[in-house]
Design a protein around this motif. Structure first.
Motif, PDB file in Angstrom:
ATOM      1  N   MET A   1      17.594  20.684  24.097  1.00 13.81           N
ATOM      2  CA  MET A   1      18.459  21.223  23.089  1.00 13.81           C
ATOM      3  C   MET A   1      18.055  20.725  21.709  1.00 13.81           C
ATOM      4  SD  MET A   1      22.012  20.744  25.100  1.00 13.81           S
ATOM      5  CE  MET A   1      22.170  21.396  26.733  1.00 13.81           C
ATOM      6  N   PRO A   2      16.816  20.963  21.324  1.00 11.17           N
ATOM      7  CA  PRO A   2      16.355  20.431  20.034  1.00 11.17           C
ATOM      8  C   PRO A   2      16.968  21.127  18.823  1.00 11.17           C
ATOM      9  CG  PRO A   2      14.639  21.743  21.070  1.00 11.17           C
ATOM     10  CD  PRO A   2      15.765  21.624  22.060  1.00 11.17           C
ATOM     11  N   ALA A   3      17.357  22.398  18.945  1.00  9.47           N
ATOM     12  CA  ALA A   3      17.845  23.133  17.783  1.00  9.47           C
ATOM     13  C   ALA A   3      19.347  22.973  17.559  1.00  9.47           C
ATOM     14  CB  ALA A   3      17.509  24.619  17.932  1.00  9.47           C
ATOM     15  N   ALA A   4      20.111  22.981  18.612  1.00 11.91           N
ATOM     16  CA  ALA A   4      21.573  22.919  18.479  1.00 11.91           C
ATOM     17  C   ALA A   4      22.179  22.502  19.812  1.00 11.91           C
ATOM     18  CB  ALA A   4      22.112  24.283  18.066  1.00 11.91           C
ATOM     19  N   PRO A   5      23.392  21.945  19.774  1.00 10.06           N
ATOM     20  CA  PRO A   5      24.049  21.587  21.033  1.00 10.06           C
ATOM     21  C   PRO A   5      24.504  22.832  21.788  1.00 10.06           C
ATOM     22  CG  PRO A   5      25.476  21.097  19.158  1.00 10.06           C
ATOM     23  CD  PRO A   5      24.164  21.554  18.598  1.00 10.06           C
ATOM     24  N   ASP A  25      30.088  21.735  40.928  1.00  9.08           N
ATOM     25  CA  ASP A  25      29.305  20.506  41.089  1.00  9.08           C
ATOM     26  C   ASP A  25      29.152  19.828  39.733  1.00  9.08           C
ATOM     27  OD1 ASP A  25      28.907  20.779  43.815  1.00  9.08           O
ATOM     28  OD2 ASP A  25      27.023  21.861  43.581  1.00  9.08           O
ATOM     29  N   PRO A  26      28.859  18.535  39.726  1.00 16.58           N
ATOM     30  CA  PRO A  26      28.655  17.841  38.451  1.00 16.58           C
ATOM     31  C   PRO A  26      27.516  18.467  37.641  1.00 16.58           C
ATOM     32  CG  PRO A  26      28.891  16.257  40.236  1.00 16.58           C
ATOM     33  CD  PRO A  26      28.779  17.617  40.870  1.00 16.58           C
ATOM     34  N   LEU A  27      27.700  18.512  36.331  1.00 14.02           N
ATOM     35  CA  LEU A  27      26.638  18.934  35.426  1.00 14.02           C
ATOM     36  C   LEU A  27      25.564  17.858  35.422  1.00 14.02           C
ATOM     37  CD1 LEU A  27      28.908  20.058  32.479  1.00 14.02           C
ATOM     38  CD2 LEU A  27      27.579  21.564  33.965  1.00 14.02           C
ATOM     39  N   ILE A  28      24.313  18.252  35.305  1.00 15.03           N
ATOM     40  CA  ILE A  28      23.217  17.286  35.232  1.00 15.03           C
ATOM     41  C   ILE A  28      22.811  17.181  33.770  1.00 15.03           C
ATOM     42  CG2 ILE A  28      20.915  16.660  36.032  1.00 15.03           C
ATOM     43  CD1 ILE A  28      23.086  16.807  38.245  1.00 15.03           C
ATOM     44  N   MET A  29      22.992  16.004  33.202  1.00 10.14           N
ATOM     45  CA  MET A  29      22.683  15.769  31.797  1.00 10.14           C
ATOM     46  C   MET A  29      21.271  15.183  31.698  1.00 10.14           C
ATOM     47  SD  MET A  29      25.301  16.868  30.132  1.00 10.14           S
ATOM     48  CE  MET A  29      25.106  16.149  28.511  1.00 10.14           C
ATOM     49  N   PHE A  30      20.334  16.014  31.249  1.00  9.54           N
ATOM     50  CA  PHE A  30      18.938  15.624  31.106  1.00  9.54           C
ATOM     51  C   PHE A  30      18.704  14.948  29.753  1.00  9.54           C
ATOM     52  CE2 PHE A  30      18.661  19.047  34.269  1.00  9.54           C
ATOM     53  CZ  PHE A  30      17.903  18.405  35.236  1.00  9.54           C
ATOM     54  N   PRO A  31      17.567  14.273  29.580  1.00  7.77           N
ATOM     55  CA  PRO A  31      17.276  13.608  28.308  1.00  7.77           C
ATOM     56  C   PRO A  31      17.389  14.579  27.131  1.00  7.77           C
ATOM     57  CG  PRO A  31      15.682  12.934  29.950  1.00  7.77           C
ATOM     58  CD  PRO A  31      16.502  14.036  30.565  1.00  7.77           C
ATOM     59  N   GLY A  32      18.074  14.131  26.085  1.00 11.11           N
ATOM     60  CA  GLY A  32      18.226  14.914  24.874  1.00 11.11           C
ATOM     61  C   GLY A  32      19.340  15.945  24.903  1.00 11.11           C
ATOM     62  N   ALA A  33      20.007  16.138  26.037  1.00 13.55           N
ATOM     63  CA  ALA A  33      21.056  17.151  26.150  1.00 13.55           C
ATOM     64  C   ALA A  33      22.243  16.806  25.257  1.00 13.55           C
ATOM     65  CB  ALA A  33      21.510  17.287  27.601  1.00 13.55           C
ATOM     66  N   ARG A  34      22.795  17.850  24.633  1.00 11.19           N
ATOM     67  CA  ARG A  34      24.015  17.738  23.829  1.00 11.19           C
ATOM     68  C   ARG A  34      24.932  18.868  24.267  1.00 11.19           C
ATOM     69  NH1 ARG A  34      21.934  18.358  17.964  1.00 11.19           N
ATOM     70  NH2 ARG A  34      20.392  19.652  19.006  1.00 11.19           N
ATOM     71  N   LEU A  35      26.033  18.524  24.897  1.00  7.95           N
ATOM     72  CA  LEU A  35      26.912  19.531  25.459  1.00  7.95           C
ATOM     73  C   LEU A  35      28.348  19.273  25.054  1.00  7.95           C
ATOM     74  CD1 LEU A  35      27.454  21.943  27.400  1.00  7.95           C
ATOM     75  CD2 LEU A  35      27.711  20.252  29.222  1.00  7.95           C
ATOM     76  N   PHE A  67      20.691  11.382  27.820  1.00  9.76           N
ATOM     77  CA  PHE A  67      21.191  12.549  27.102  1.00  9.76           C
ATOM     78  C   PHE A  67      21.745  12.069  25.757  1.00  9.76           C
ATOM     79  CE2 PHE A  67      24.729  10.957  29.628  1.00  9.76           C
ATOM     80  CZ  PHE A  67      25.810  11.009  28.763  1.00  9.76           C
ATOM     81  N   GLU A  68      21.890  12.988  24.822  1.00 11.89           N
ATOM     82  CA  GLU A  68      22.422  12.588  23.517  1.00 11.89           C
ATOM     83  C   GLU A  68      23.936  12.455  23.546  1.00 11.89           C
ATOM     84  OE1 GLU A  68      21.109  14.092  19.780  1.00 11.89           O
ATOM     85  OE2 GLU A  68      19.113  14.496  20.586  1.00 11.89           O
ATOM     86  N   SER A  69      24.643  13.517  23.966  1.00 10.94           N
ATOM     87  CA  SER A  69      26.106  13.422  23.960  1.00 10.94           C
ATOM     88  C   SER A  69      26.730  14.423  24.925  1.00 10.94           C
ATOM     89  CB  SER A  69      26.661  13.665  22.559  1.00 10.94           C
ATOM     90  OG  SER A  69      26.394  14.983  22.137  1.00 10.94           O
ATOM     91  N   PHE A  70      27.867  14.018  25.449  1.00 11.13           N
ATOM     92  CA  PHE A  70      28.712  14.870  26.265  1.00 11.13           C
ATOM     93  C   PHE A  70      30.104  14.784  25.666  1.00 11.13           C
ATOM     94  CE2 PHE A  70      31.631  15.695  29.799  1.00 11.13           C
ATOM     95  CZ  PHE A  70      31.141  16.906  30.257  1.00 11.13           C
ATOM     96  N   GLU A  71      30.613  15.909  25.195  1.00 13.48           N
ATOM     97  CA  GLU A  71      31.937  15.967  24.589  1.00 13.48           C
ATOM     98  C   GLU A  71      32.792  16.880  25.453  1.00 13.48           C
ATOM     99  OE1 GLU A  71      33.925  17.479  20.406  1.00 13.48           O
ATOM    100  OE2 GLU A  71      31.826  16.852  20.439  1.00 13.48           O
ATOM    101  N   ALA A  72      33.945  16.399  25.861  1.00  8.54           N
ATOM    102  CA  ALA A  72      34.800  17.178  26.759  1.00  8.54           C
ATOM    103  C   ALA A  72      36.199  17.311  26.171  1.00  8.54           C
ATOM    104  CB  ALA A  72      34.878  16.510  28.124  1.00  8.54           C
ATOM    105  N   GLU A  73      36.778  18.473  26.418  1.00  3.75           N
ATOM    106  CA  GLU A  73      38.167  18.720  26.029  1.00  3.75           C
ATOM    107  C   GLU A  73      38.816  19.535  27.124  1.00  3.75           C
ATOM    108  OE1 GLU A  73      40.371  21.275  22.620  1.00  3.75           O
ATOM    109  OE2 GLU A  73      39.007  19.702  21.919  1.00  3.75           O
TER     110      GLU A  73
END
Length: 188
Positions: A1-5, A25-35, A67-73
């Motif tokens: 996700m180099p351009a945008a989350p 199933d659980p999300l797999i957060m790879f290196p650099g992921a921003r979700l 991963f970079e960040s995981f934001e949940a609401e």
């Protein structure tokens, strides 16, 4: 996700008398992921919604890149769209780095919510607390949500497999509390 989350939104709506289960199933957060992940639940007073959201960190190169960040609401609303419960959190992959914090012990995490405003809420809460016995690989806790919206569960695990076991234990506990029988096994 180099351009945008990335952003994921799931909207669930359950009418009176419905049972709705959303258990991915659980999300797999790879290196650099921003979700950013948003879970919207609208449940009528006589409905039950069992939903989860979870993730596990994974570096396929074995270099322990994060991963970079995981934001949940997560929002629960009644049939009139009145907000009953709201949960938000942000976690950066750096916080999971060895020695960075106590949370580093738990690179797989998740939440389960049971939107249920009926009299069985206390039974569900007791069943979840009983089913989520901590181990060296897993830790979970359950609490009542505000406005009698239901029950919330937070799960921490050493890896994705332990997290899946915890999610399944929570799901089974809720189904036993509500219906007296566990759910049928899910095929993979």
């Amino acid at each position: 996700m180099p351009a945008a989350p990335a952003r994921q939104t799931v909207a669930l709506e359950a009418a009176d008398g419905a049972l709705l289960e959303y258990l991915p199933d659980p999300l797999i957060m790879f290196p650099g992921a921003r979700l950013t992940s948003v879970l919207e639940i609208e449940a009528a007073e006589g409905a039950t919604v069992i939903a989860c959201e979870s993730f596990a960190h994974h570096d396929p190169g074995g270099e322990d890149r994060r991963f970079e960040s995981f934001e949940a609401e997560m929002r629960i609303r009644d049939e009139g769209a009145r907000l009953l419960a709201l949960e938000r959190y942000v976690l950066t992959g750096d916080r999971l780095a060895e020695g960075a914090s106590q949370i580093a012990r738990w690179p797989a995490q998740g939440s389960v919510v049971v939107a249920h405003r009926g009299p069985a809420r206390d039974v569900i809460l007791a069943a979840l607390r009983s089913a989520l016995t901590p181990t060296d690989d897993f830790y979970g806790g359950a609490s009542a949500l505000p406005n009698e919206a239901g029950v919330g569960v937070r799960l921490l695990a050493r890896d994705g497999a332990a997290l899946r076991r915890g999610l399944e234990a929570a799901w089974c506990a809720v189904r036993l509390a509500l219906y007296g029988a566990p759910p049928a096994r899910r095929r993979k």
